[in-house]
Scaffold this motif. Structure first.
Motif, short mmCIF file in Angstrom:
data_model
loop_
_atom_site.label_atom_id
_atom_site.label_comp_id
_atom_site.label_asym_id
_atom_site.label_seq_id
_atom_site.Cartn_x
_atom_site.Cartn_y
_atom_site.Cartn_z
N ARG A 124 0.81 -1.24 0.20
CA ARG A 124 0.00 0.05 0.12
C ARG A 124 0.66 1.22 0.08
NH1 ARG A 124 -5.14 -0.55 2.55
NH2 ARG A 124 -4.34 -1.77 4.15
N SER A 142 0.99 -7.02 -2.30
CA SER A 142 0.40 -7.39 -1.19
C SER A 142 -1.01 -7.30 -1.41
CB SER A 142 0.81 -6.70 0.01
OG SER A 142 0.23 -5.24 -0.30
N VAL A 154 0.85 -12.09 -3.47
CA VAL A 154 1.67 -12.94 -2.54
C VAL A 154 0.84 -13.01 -1.15
CG1 VAL A 154 3.98 -12.95 -1.38
CG2 VAL A 154 3.79 -12.09 -3.53
N LYS A 170 -1.25 -15.61 2.04
CA LYS A 170 -2.23 -16.52 2.50
C LYS A 170 -3.32 -16.62 1.22
CE LYS A 170 -4.20 -16.64 7.07
NZ LYS A 170 -4.29 -17.71 7.60
N SER A 171 -3.71 -15.48 0.75
CA SER A 171 -4.73 -15.87 -0.24
C SER A 171 -3.92 -15.75 -1.69
CB SER A 171 -6.04 -14.70 -0.21
OG SER A 171 -5.83 -13.81 0.79
N SER A 204 3.86 -3.48 5.03
CA SER A 204 4.13 -3.64 6.38
C SER A 204 4.58 -4.79 6.96
CB SER A 204 2.63 -3.02 7.15
OG SER A 204 1.71 -4.18 6.75
N GLU A 230 -0.41 -12.56 7.53
CA GLU A 230 -0.90 -13.20 6.31
C GLU A 230 0.11 -12.82 4.83
OE1 GLU A 230 -2.39 -11.23 8.03
OE2 GLU A 230 -4.06 -12.00 8.91
N HIS A 231 0.78 -11.91 4.84
CA HIS A 231 1.79 -11.64 3.96
C HIS A 231 3.08 -12.42 4.16
CE1 HIS A 231 3.22 -9.50 0.49
NE2 HIS A 231 4.60 -9.37 1.00
N ASN A 275 10.86 0.75 4.11
CA ASN A 275 9.44 1.05 4.65
C ASN A 275 9.71 2.35 5.44
OD1 ASN A 275 7.26 1.35 6.62
ND2 ASN A 275 6.64 -0.66 5.66
N VAL A 332 9.78 4.93 -0.44
CA VAL A 332 9.75 4.14 -1.66
C VAL A 332 9.98 5.02 -3.05
CG1 VAL A 332 9.22 1.75 -0.92
CG2 VAL A 332 7.50 3.42 -1.57
#
Ligand SMILES: Cc1cc2nc3c(=O)[nH]c(=O)nc-3n(C[C@H](O)[C@H](O)[C@H](O)COP(=O)(O)OP(=O)(O)OC[C@H]3O[C@@H](n4cnc5c(N)ncnc54)[C@H](O)[C@@H]3O)c2cc1C
Length: 322
Positions: free
Chosen positions: A211, A236, A251, A253-254, A269, A273-274, A288, A307
């Motif tokens: 994000r 993400s 990239v 969990k989903s 972050s 899950e990432h 970051n 970034v």
């Protein structure tokens, strides 16, 4: 009080998932402290051979057509009896879609405490001390694992999967599957990513945007950097949810689990899950602007900069170096 440490082996379409080996590695010092054994729980249909490289003292294998594909319902019903009979000191599940569903239900059904998102559980003065990543990995909560039996879900990162693999097959004890009754859940099929795009799981260099990239137009800066580095862009979930990148580039969990030589995390972050899907990358470099971003817990190198300022400069430097 039971001494054994149980580990639920996660597998999908004939392959043991890396998180299972990570959990077995984590279970070893726990069992050494309690004086018990590391016991792998394997549920499957004709899947006993999956036990062959598990670093466990023994494997409890349950075979049933109902375990051919994972459904939380069949697993929950089968594991209820196993936990009641075995009374382990702890039972470890992956902090994954599979482990989360099973452990949450078992905790509620059996009235057992559940400590989720543990990164480590270590012996300390006769007890087991956990470190759990809560609030999306932003806070490390520490405490003593409740007695006599506690359930744990584990995030990757604390151990390497190789540490949970054994050169020799452990002893396997086949235990009968209980009557599962009428199961209301069945697996009808798997969603495959759309063909035609690159497979990020096979790429050696990934420039991954989160994000922090701020808008769709800035994806181009990442594309240019990826091109200079000989890699591809992925991202993400917020980036994919906003359709700045296609689902094939997600990239996590989903999305896809990746193991590149270089994972450059830009404005990500580091939510559990990432990171569960990037933990086995050979090298993670994070960029970051927040010095406390959890991604820095996993990254080998980091840069606390903007970034958007860094990307064009880095692209130019890489091009010059070539
Ligand atoms: C069931 C479930 C499944 C999920 N599956 C996935 C999944 O597969 N993949 C996934 O990624 N997430 C998944 N999520 C979402 C996950 O919990 C996080 O919300 C998500 O990973 C956060 O994405 P992010 O890091 O890009 O965004 P954020 O958490 O918002 O982080 C953005 C980061 O960018 C930094 N930043 C902002 N501006 C700049 C700048 N100019 N320069 C440098 N840094 C900057 C910020 O400091 C921040 O750390 C899932 C959640 C659930 C509940």
């Amino acid at each position: 009080m039971g001494k054994d440490i149980y580990v639920l082996i996660e597998h999908l379409r004939g392959q043991v998932m890396d998180i299972s080996y990570v959990m077995l590695a984590a279970a070893r010092p726990m069992a050494a402290a309690t004086g018990g054994q590391v016991v792998a729980l394997l549920l499957g249909s004709g899947a006993q051979s999956l036990a062959n490289d598990l670093a466990a003292d023994r494997v409890l294998y349950m075979d049933s057509p109902a375990f051919a594909d994972f459904t939380s319902e069949a697993y929950q019903r089968a594991l209820t009896g196993v936990l009641q009979t075995g009374s382990p000191r702890a039972a470890i599940f992956g902090d994954t879609s599979i482990g989360g569903e099973v452990a949450g239900w078992l905790a509620a059904h059996l009235g057992l405490p559940l400590v989720s998102a543990c990164r480590r559980v270590e012996p300390e003065n006769g007890s087991l001390r956990f470190v759990s990543q809560i609030c999306g990995g932003k806070i490390m909560a520490e405490g003593v694992l409740p007695e006599p039996t506690a359930l744990v879900t584990m995030v990757p990162g604390g151990f390497k999967p190789e540490q949970g693999r054994a050169p020799q097959a452990p002893p396997v004890e086949i235990i009968p599957a209980p009557a599962l009754g009428d199961l209301r859940m069945t697996v009808k099929g798997y969603f495959e990513p759309a063909a035609g795009d690159v497979d990020i799981a096979k790429e050696r260099v990934l420039v991954s945007v989160g994000r922090g990239i701020q808008n769709r137009d800035n994806i181009e800066l990442a594309e240019e950097l990826a091109k200079a580095l000989g890699g591809v862009v992925c991202g993400s979930r917020p980036v994919v949810d906003q359709e700045w990148l296609p689902m094939t580039r997600l990239v996590g969990k989903s999305g896809k689990t990746v193991k590149p030589k270089l994972y450059l995390a830009l404005g990500i972050s580091g939510a559990p899950e990432h990171v569960e899907a990037v933990a086995d990358s050979e090298m993670i470099i994070a960029v970051n602007s927040d010095a406390d971003a959890p991604i820095y817990n996993l990254a080998r190198y980091g840069a606390q900069v903007d970034v958007l300022e860094l990307m064009p400069v880095l692209t130019e430097k890489v091009q010059q170096a070539k």
